[in-house]
Design a protein around this motif. Structure first.
Motif, PDB file in Angstrom:
ATOM      1  N   GLY A  17       0.818  -1.303   0.048  1.00  0.00           N
ATOM      2  CA  GLY A  17       0.241  -0.016  -0.010  1.00  0.00           C
ATOM      3  C   GLY A  17       0.957   1.083  -0.063  1.00  0.00           C
ATOM      4  O   GLY A  17       1.873   1.389  -0.593  1.00  0.00           O
ATOM      5  N   LEU A  18       0.401   2.305   0.482  1.00  0.00           N
ATOM      6  CA  LEU A  18       0.996   3.556   0.799  1.00  0.00           C
ATOM      7  C   LEU A  18       2.581   3.383   1.312  1.00  0.00           C
ATOM      8  O   LEU A  18       3.504   3.864   0.461  1.00  0.00           O
ATOM      9  CB  LEU A  18       0.416   4.693   1.437  1.00  0.00           C
ATOM     10  N   ILE A  19       2.716   2.683   2.436  1.00  0.00           N
ATOM     11  CA  ILE A  19       3.958   2.655   2.971  1.00  0.00           C
ATOM     12  C   ILE A  19       4.848   1.562   2.348  1.00  0.00           C
ATOM     13  O   ILE A  19       5.989   1.729   2.054  1.00  0.00           O
ATOM     14  CB  ILE A  19       3.849   2.331   4.550  1.00  0.00           C
ATOM     15  N   ASP A  40       1.220  -9.598  -1.284  1.00  0.00           N
ATOM     16  CA  ASP A  40       0.059  -8.925  -1.010  1.00  0.00           C
ATOM     17  C   ASP A  40      -1.166  -9.854  -1.162  1.00  0.00           C
ATOM     18  O   ASP A  40      -1.169 -10.646  -1.760  1.00  0.00           O
ATOM     19  CB  ASP A  40      -0.240  -7.774  -1.823  1.00  0.00           C
ATOM     20  N   SER A  41      -2.169  -9.633  -0.110  1.00  0.00           N
ATOM     21  CA  SER A  41      -3.214 -10.482  -0.315  1.00  0.00           C
ATOM     22  C   SER A  41      -4.139 -10.017  -1.338  1.00  0.00           C
ATOM     23  O   SER A  41      -5.175 -11.032  -1.950  1.00  0.00           O
ATOM     24  CB  SER A  41      -3.940 -10.347   1.173  1.00  0.00           C
ATOM     25  N   SER A  42      -4.003  -9.086  -1.949  1.00  0.00           N
ATOM     26  CA  SER A  42      -4.784  -8.655  -3.100  1.00  0.00           C
ATOM     27  C   SER A  42      -4.199  -8.757  -4.579  1.00  0.00           C
ATOM     28  O   SER A  42      -3.122  -8.172  -4.790  1.00  0.00           O
ATOM     29  CB  SER A  42      -5.298  -6.974  -3.004  1.00  0.00           C
ATOM     30  N   THR A  76       1.482  -4.635   6.559  1.00  0.00           N
ATOM     31  CA  THR A  76      -0.204  -4.646   6.273  1.00  0.00           C
ATOM     32  C   THR A  76      -0.991  -3.822   7.297  1.00  0.00           C
ATOM     33  O   THR A  76       0.102  -3.335   8.207  1.00  0.00           O
ATOM     34  CB  THR A  76      -0.340  -5.916   6.493  1.00  0.00           C
ATOM     35  N   SER A 103       1.707   1.262  13.262  1.00  0.00           N
ATOM     36  CA  SER A 103       1.846   2.619  13.778  1.00  0.00           C
ATOM     37  C   SER A 103       1.618   2.299  15.394  1.00  0.00           C
ATOM     38  O   SER A 103       1.508   3.024  16.190  1.00  0.00           O
ATOM     39  CB  SER A 103       0.636   3.210  13.358  1.00  0.00           C
ATOM     40  N   ALA A 129       5.596   8.867   9.111  1.00  0.00           N
ATOM     41  CA  ALA A 129       5.626   9.531   7.636  1.00  0.00           C
ATOM     42  C   ALA A 129       4.352   8.908   7.166  1.00  0.00           C
ATOM     43  O   ALA A 129       4.088   7.477   7.029  1.00  0.00           O
ATOM     44  CB  ALA A 129       6.690   9.183   6.838  1.00  0.00           C
ATOM     45  N   GLY A 135      -2.915   2.635  -0.821  1.00  0.00           N
ATOM     46  CA  GLY A 135      -2.631   1.909  -2.046  1.00  0.00           C
ATOM     47  C   GLY A 135      -1.327   2.119  -2.751  1.00  0.00           C
ATOM     48  O   GLY A 135      -0.883   2.975  -2.401  1.00  0.00           O
ATOM     49  N   HIS A 305       1.823   9.312  11.206  1.00  0.00           N
ATOM     50  CA  HIS A 305       0.879   8.317  12.359  1.00  0.00           C
ATOM     51  C   HIS A 305       1.720   7.614  13.149  1.00  0.00           C
ATOM     52  O   HIS A 305       1.494   6.215  13.238  1.00  0.00           O
ATOM     53  CB  HIS A 305      -0.056   7.607  11.365  1.00  0.00           C
TER      54      HIS A 305
HETATM   55  P1  NAP Z   1      -2.613   0.641   2.709  1.00  0.00           P
HETATM   56  O1  NAP Z   1      -2.271   1.561   1.859  1.00  0.00           O
HETATM   57  O2  NAP Z   1      -3.923   0.044   3.003  1.00  0.00           O
HETATM   58  O3  NAP Z   1      -1.496  -0.719   2.380  1.00  0.00           O
HETATM   59  C1  NAP Z   1      -1.855  -1.827   2.973  1.00  0.00           C
HETATM   60  C2  NAP Z   1      -1.867  -3.047   2.297  1.00  0.00           C
HETATM   61  O4  NAP Z   1      -1.742  -4.199   2.819  1.00  0.00           O
HETATM   62  C3  NAP Z   1      -2.896  -3.175   1.132  1.00  0.00           C
HETATM   63  O5  NAP Z   1      -2.362  -3.590  -0.133  1.00  0.00           O
HETATM   64  C4  NAP Z   1      -3.654  -4.389   1.483  1.00  0.00           C
HETATM   65  O6  NAP Z   1      -4.402  -5.046   0.544  1.00  0.00           O
HETATM   66  C5  NAP Z   1      -2.531  -5.244   2.120  1.00  0.00           C
HETATM   67  N1  NAP Z   1      -2.806  -6.311   2.979  1.00  0.00           N
HETATM   68  C6  NAP Z   1      -3.989  -6.318   4.006  1.00  0.00           C
HETATM   69  N2  NAP Z   1      -4.033  -7.502   4.656  1.00  0.00           N
HETATM   70  C7  NAP Z   1      -3.158  -8.245   4.290  1.00  0.00           C
HETATM   71  C8  NAP Z   1      -2.332  -9.602   4.376  1.00  0.00           C
HETATM   72  N3  NAP Z   1      -3.189 -10.319   5.508  1.00  0.00           N
HETATM   73  N4  NAP Z   1      -1.443 -10.029   3.648  1.00  0.00           N
HETATM   74  C9  NAP Z   1      -0.922  -9.200   2.775  1.00  0.00           C
HETATM   75  N5  NAP Z   1      -1.340  -7.954   2.443  1.00  0.00           N
HETATM   76  C10 NAP Z   1      -2.435  -7.488   3.161  1.00  0.00           C
HETATM   77  O7  NAP Z   1      -2.004   0.910   4.010  1.00  0.00           O
HETATM   78  P2  NAP Z   1      -0.735   1.860   4.704  1.00  0.00           P
HETATM   79  O8  NAP Z   1      -1.169   3.157   5.026  1.00  0.00           O
HETATM   80  O9  NAP Z   1       0.539   1.512   3.580  1.00  0.00           O
HETATM   81  O10 NAP Z   1      -0.351   1.309   6.015  1.00  0.00           O
HETATM   82  C11 NAP Z   1       0.348  -0.207   6.217  1.00  0.00           C
HETATM   83  C12 NAP Z   1       1.024  -0.088   7.553  1.00  0.00           C
HETATM   84  O11 NAP Z   1       1.694   0.892   7.855  1.00  0.00           O
HETATM   85  C13 NAP Z   1      -0.069  -0.095   8.703  1.00  0.00           C
HETATM   86  O12 NAP Z   1       0.199  -1.150   9.702  1.00  0.00           O
HETATM   87  C14 NAP Z   1      -0.084   1.321   9.176  1.00  0.00           C
HETATM   88  O13 NAP Z   1      -0.267   1.375  10.751  1.00  0.00           O
HETATM   89  C15 NAP Z   1       1.506   1.551   8.931  1.00  0.00           C
HETATM   90  N6  NAP Z   1       1.532   2.902   8.788  1.00  0.00           N
HETATM   91  C16 NAP Z   1       0.994   3.857   8.031  1.00  0.00           C
HETATM   92  C17 NAP Z   1       1.158   5.217   7.834  1.00  0.00           C
HETATM   93  C18 NAP Z   1       0.183   6.227   7.064  1.00  0.00           C
HETATM   94  O14 NAP Z   1       0.325   7.426   7.264  1.00  0.00           O
HETATM   95  N7  NAP Z   1      -0.717   5.450   6.217  1.00  0.00           N
HETATM   96  C19 NAP Z   1       2.037   5.812   8.408  1.00  0.00           C
HETATM   97  C20 NAP Z   1       3.168   5.058   9.100  1.00  0.00           C
HETATM   98  C21 NAP Z   1       2.650   3.553   9.346  1.00  0.00           C
HETATM   99  P3  NAP Z   1      -5.866  -4.755   0.674  1.00  0.00           P
HETATM  100  O15 NAP Z   1      -5.943  -3.184   0.079  1.00  0.00           O
HETATM  101  O16 NAP Z   1      -6.401  -5.354  -0.334  1.00  0.00           O
HETATM  102  O17 NAP Z   1      -6.604  -4.857   2.068  1.00  0.00           O
END
Ligand code: NAP
Length: 305
Positions: A17-19, A40-42, A76, A103, A129, A135, A305
């Motif tokens: 995803g984003l990170i 990735d699961s998707s 994830t 986070s 960050a 995504g 976050h």
């Molecule tokens: P995101 O953009 O929603 O990406 C998460 C990805 O993980 C998606 O592609 C999702 O697929 C996939 N996923 C979900 N369940 C899974 C599984 N069981 N096995 C494999 N892949 C799986 O989220 P993100 O913002 O990158 O955040 C990811 C992590 O970074 C989180 O733990 C969050 O706490 C941490 N984080 C986020 C930020 C932020 O600002 N966004 C900052 C620092 C840390 P689907 O879309 O199909 O569910």
């Protein structure tokens, strides 16, 4: 070590995803690793990873993706992280570093640690960050520039900690090490509580029947707009953060409620001096943040976050 010498040979990112996709872009741009595999699961996400060319292997074959990977990063949502750790555990290479970007740290350690095989070094991490977007298309290579990345390692892992610190510095981040308990308390006040307030205030405005939705949008320049940006953050991610950092968030929330009551009383009692003193102190905090370069002037940079 020369700047272009990779720190790890093969990086396997789980959750693009984003990170996760930002790590892939930044690791490639900065030669932090030789090779990248993506899981990735998707299937749609993996297809997009292939189109974007973010990894050498985005076939979805778990055994192949983890083969020879000396760094594996779980990206994830926090709620899925334990199940993913369990699933990949049999395929982790002896000597590999396993990390994450969750986070919340205490809950991640509790979920992941029981599945870490002997000889695998688990170094939890949290890059401060992000943006409100999700995504693989939302990621970008400079996301971690000048941002903190917090490591919460167990004792006795100095080589793996050093390698992870090098890795994040190569991606442009500044690195700090602390306990997972300290991390969760610090983030509860600096990130989790502000998000909770934003979700609440936007929800309140939405519920106010006498304020037409149109007016909320029309007059949103006056402070409310910034709250709506924060309140647009990913619902899955934030649900998982609050449920997995419950204790620290509830503690901070009760302190916040106490301070809010004091503020209410100042207004009620026409205590202009009290209000002025508080706003002077909060203004100084803001100036300190700007001076340390942690301001977020550009819309896509640095939500922490
Ligand atoms: P995101 O953009 O929603 O990406 C998460 C990805 O993980 C998606 O592609 C999702 O697929 C996939 N996923 C979900 N369940 C899974 C599984 N069981 N096995 C494999 N892949 C799986 O989220 P993100 O913002 O990158 O955040 C990811 C992590 O970074 C989180 O733990 C969050 O706490 C941490 N984080 C986020 C930020 C932020 O600002 N966004 C900052 C620092 C840390 P689907 O879309 O199909 O569910």
């Amino acid at each position: 070590m020369s700047l272009t010498e990779p720190i790890f040979k093969k990086l396997c990112i789980i959750g693009l995803g984003l990170i996760g996709s930002s790590i892939a872009r930044a690791a490639r741009l900065n030669d932090a690793v030789k090779e990248i595999a993506a899981l990735d699961s998707s299937p749609q996400v993996l297809a997009r990873v292939r189109e974007l060319g973010l990894a050498e292997d985005a076939s979805g074959d778990m055994r192949a993706a983890l083969k020879d990977a000396d760094l594996v990063i779980l990206c994830t949502p926090v709620g899925a992280i334990g199940a993913v750790a369990k699933e990949i555990a049999p395929y982790l290479e002896h000597g590999a570093v396993l990390s994450d970007v969750g986070s919340v740290k205490g809950s991640v350690v509790a979920q992941v640690a029981p599945h870490v095989p002997q000889g695998v070094h688990f170094i939890p991490a949290h890059p401060l960050a992000g943006t409100e977007y999700s995504g693989p298309d939302a990621g970008f290579a400079t996301l971690f520039h000048n941002r903190w990345c917090i490591l919460t390692p167990p004792a006795g892992e100095s080589d793996a900690v050093e390698a992870m610190a090098e890795f994040w510095k190569r991606l442009g981040a500044k690195v700090e090490t602390m306990s997972s308990e300290h991390h969760d308390l610090a983030l509860a006040v600096t990130s989790h509580l502000p998000h909770l307030i934003a979700f609440n205030i936007v929800g309140t405005a939405d519920h106010l029947e006498q304020v037409a939705k149109q007016e909320v949008i029309k007059f949103s320049a006056s402070g409310f707009r910034d709250f709506t940006r924060i309140a647009a953050s990913d619902p899955t991610m934030w649900r998982d953060i609050f449920l997995n950092n419950k204790e620290a968030v509830l503690e901070m929330l009760s302190r916040f409620n106490g301070d809010l009551e004091k503020l209410r009383l100042m207004i009620e009692k026409d205590d202009g001096d009290g209000l002025f003193d508080l706003f002077t102190r909060t203004r100084a905090i803001r100036r300190g943040i700007v001076e340390q370069g942690q301001d977020t002037a550009a819309p896509d940079f640095g939500r922490t976050h």
